[in-house]
Design a protein around this motif. Structure first.
Motif, PDB file in Angstrom:
ATOM      1  N   ASP A 126       0.853  -1.192   0.000  1.00 41.67           N
ATOM      2  CA  ASP A 126       0.000   0.000   0.000  1.00 41.67           C
ATOM      3  C   ASP A 126       0.894   1.248   0.000  1.00 41.67           C
ATOM      4  N   ASP A 127       0.293   2.438  -0.053  1.00 40.43           N
ATOM      5  CA  ASP A 127       1.105   3.650  -0.081  1.00 40.43           C
ATOM      6  C   ASP A 127       1.825   3.881   1.238  1.00 40.43           C
ATOM      7  N   CYS A 128       1.198   3.507   2.337  1.00 36.66           N
ATOM      8  CA  CYS A 128       1.801   3.664   3.665  1.00 36.66           C
ATOM      9  C   CYS A 128       1.720   2.355   4.429  1.00 36.66           C
ATOM     10  N   SER A 155       3.277  12.693  -0.261  1.00 36.16           N
ATOM     11  CA  SER A 155       2.123  12.341  -1.082  1.00 36.16           C
ATOM     12  C   SER A 155       1.579  10.957  -0.701  1.00 36.16           C
ATOM     13  N   ASP A 156       2.467  10.063  -0.239  1.00 33.23           N
ATOM     14  CA  ASP A 156       1.999   8.758   0.226  1.00 33.23           C
ATOM     15  C   ASP A 156       1.189   8.886   1.515  1.00 33.23           C
ATOM     16  N   LEU A 157       1.533   9.863   2.353  1.00 35.11           N
ATOM     17  CA  LEU A 157       0.695  10.115   3.538  1.00 35.11           C
ATOM     18  C   LEU A 157      -0.681  10.608   3.093  1.00 35.11           C
ATOM     19  N   ARG A 160      -7.047   3.095   2.221  1.00 30.49           N
ATOM     20  CA  ARG A 160      -6.124   2.168   1.577  1.00 30.49           C
ATOM     21  C   ARG A 160      -6.490   2.041   0.114  1.00 30.49           C
ATOM     22  N   ARG A 161      -5.641   1.278  -0.618  1.00 27.22           N
ATOM     23  CA  ARG A 161      -5.954   1.017  -2.025  1.00 27.22           C
ATOM     24  C   ARG A 161      -7.111   0.039  -2.145  1.00 27.22           C
ATOM     25  N   ARG A 162      -7.317  -0.764  -1.131  1.00 30.31           N
ATOM     26  CA  ARG A 162      -8.455  -1.682  -1.176  1.00 30.31           C
ATOM     27  C   ARG A 162      -9.673  -0.977  -0.578  1.00 30.31           C
ATOM     28  N   MET A 201      -5.243   6.256  -3.567  1.00 25.02           N
ATOM     29  CA  MET A 201      -3.790   6.125  -3.731  1.00 25.02           C
ATOM     30  C   MET A 201      -3.286   7.402  -4.383  1.00 25.02           C
ATOM     31  N   ASP A 202      -1.969   7.616  -4.362  1.00 18.26           N
ATOM     32  CA  ASP A 202      -1.458   8.781  -5.070  1.00 18.26           C
ATOM     33  C   ASP A 202      -0.887   8.355  -6.415  1.00 18.26           C
ATOM     34  N   LEU A 203      -0.854   9.303  -7.361  1.00 12.66           N
ATOM     35  CA  LEU A 203      -0.409   9.004  -8.720  1.00 12.66           C
ATOM     36  C   LEU A 203       1.063   9.361  -8.856  1.00 12.66           C
ATOM     37  N   SER A 204       1.925   8.346  -8.741  1.00  9.22           N
ATOM     38  CA  SER A 204       3.360   8.588  -8.879  1.00  9.22           C
ATOM     39  C   SER A 204       3.896   8.040 -10.204  1.00  9.22           C
ATOM     40  N   ASP A 205       3.368   6.933 -10.676  1.00 10.77           N
ATOM     41  CA  ASP A 205       3.876   6.332 -11.916  1.00 10.77           C
ATOM     42  C   ASP A 205       3.006   6.679 -13.128  1.00 10.77           C
TER      43      ASP A 205
HETATM   44 MG   LIG Z   1       2.206   6.112  -3.550  1.00 11.64          MG
END
Ligand SMILES: [Mg+2]
Length: 317
Positions: free
Chosen positions: A31-33, A76-78, A147-149, A209-213
């Motif tokens: 997950d992001d965190c 950004s993950d926070l 979370r992403r889920r 989630m955050d958009l990093s990729d």
């Molecule tokens: Mg992330």
């Protein structure tokens, strides 16, 4: 990956291999965190490396911007977990030939970024190395962690802000052109969407989630973690104003260009179907698709109603 599921790609195959090697010695990777329950509080932790000639080139950014950008990327993950920052730890590697002031300049940018969202620099480590590398660990409180889920069929799929600006700057730099000033800011000083994330959590967000990729690749992780399919209408993507021009240079439609652009650090979030509120602050929130039953992890992207295949950034592809 135990406790969480990742989408496809060589970078994520490496994470899967690490998780299977660690077995029960790892908890819920992916997950992001990392979320830790400690004394009635949920702590959110995330770490992120920013490496010269991988994530940035020195010719593109000032030292302060290198510090800001690495810190904002970690924070950004926070935001992705709807956490409130407490602070950061910074591990900074620089060549021995660098003047003392360079260390302070990078950390001034890092300090400015964490202060912009109410946190402080808690500590760190310095090392000598061949090039600049700045690894930021962010720590926050997440009373209502996302979370992403958690995305459910029927939910709407939304993004904050505008997409593709950071990629537009990158494309210009890569062919030795001066980027559009607005696009350059998107790359050099991304803003962790902490405040918006808290608002979205209160508004009933089901997954985030955050958009990093880039949306095209990141959406697969949210779909895999939530065990749902996602349908995205590329014509609806909120593109940064610099995107149409840069997209034309590489012969892509603006929506496709923006969906494949990483490092915008906007949020991808699912909200109940009935959600139609507008955020109180200036930041845009745009519905770009929907959550569907279907093959878990599948992301269907459409332009003019026709499915298209796109990819995002993968460090090991
Ligand atoms: Mg992330």
């Amino acid at each position: 990956v135990s406790g969480s599921l990742l989408g496809p790609g060589p970078e994520f195959d490496r994470i899967r291999a690490i998780a299977s090697g660690l077995g029960s010695r790892a908890a819920g990777l992916g997950d992001d965190c990392a979320l830790l329950e400690i004394a009635g509080t949920t702590l959110a932790l995330s770490t992120d490396a920013s490496v010269e000639d991988v994530h940035f080139r020195r010719a593109w950014l000032s030292l302060e911007e290198i510090g800001w950008r690495a810190t904002a990327a970690s924070l950004s993950d926070l935001a992705a977990a709807a956490a409130q920052p407490i602070g950061i730890l910074a591990a900074l590697t620089m060549p021995g030939s660098e003047p003392e002031s360079s260390f302070a300049s990078i950390m001034a940018g890092a300090g400015e970024a964490v202060a912009s969202v109410g946190g402080v620099v808690l500590g760190g480590d310095l090392s000598r190395g061949a090039s600049i590398s700045l690894t930021i660990t962010s720590i926050g409180r997440a009373p209502r962690p996302l979370r992403r889920r958690g995305a459910r069929p029927g939910d709407g799929l939304w993004v904050t802000g505008e997409l593709g600006g950071a990629r537009a700057a990158l494309m210009a730099w890569k062919v030795a052109r001066t980027p559009d000033p607005g696009a350059r800011v998107r790359f050099a000083r991304p803003e962790p969407r902490i405040e918006m994330a808290g608002w979205l959590a209160k508004a009933g967000a089901t997954a985030m989630m955050d958009l990093s990729d880039g949306l095209a690749s990141d959406a697969r992780h949210l779909a895999a973690a939530s065990q749902v399919a996602l349908r995205i209408d590329l014509d609806r993507l909120p593109c940064h104003p610099s995107v149409p021009g840069e997209a034309q240079v590489v012969g892509e439609a603006p929506g496709s260009f923006a969906a494949q652009g990483g490092e915008d650090y906007e949020l991808l979030v699912t909200l109940p179907a009935a959600f139609d509120r507008k955020p109180d602050r200036g930041l845009a929130l745009t519905r770009v698709g929907s959550v569907e039953e279907g093959e878990p992890g599948r992301v269907i992207m459409e332009r003019n109603g026709v499915p298209v295949t796109l990819t995002g950034y993968d460090h090991f592809a």
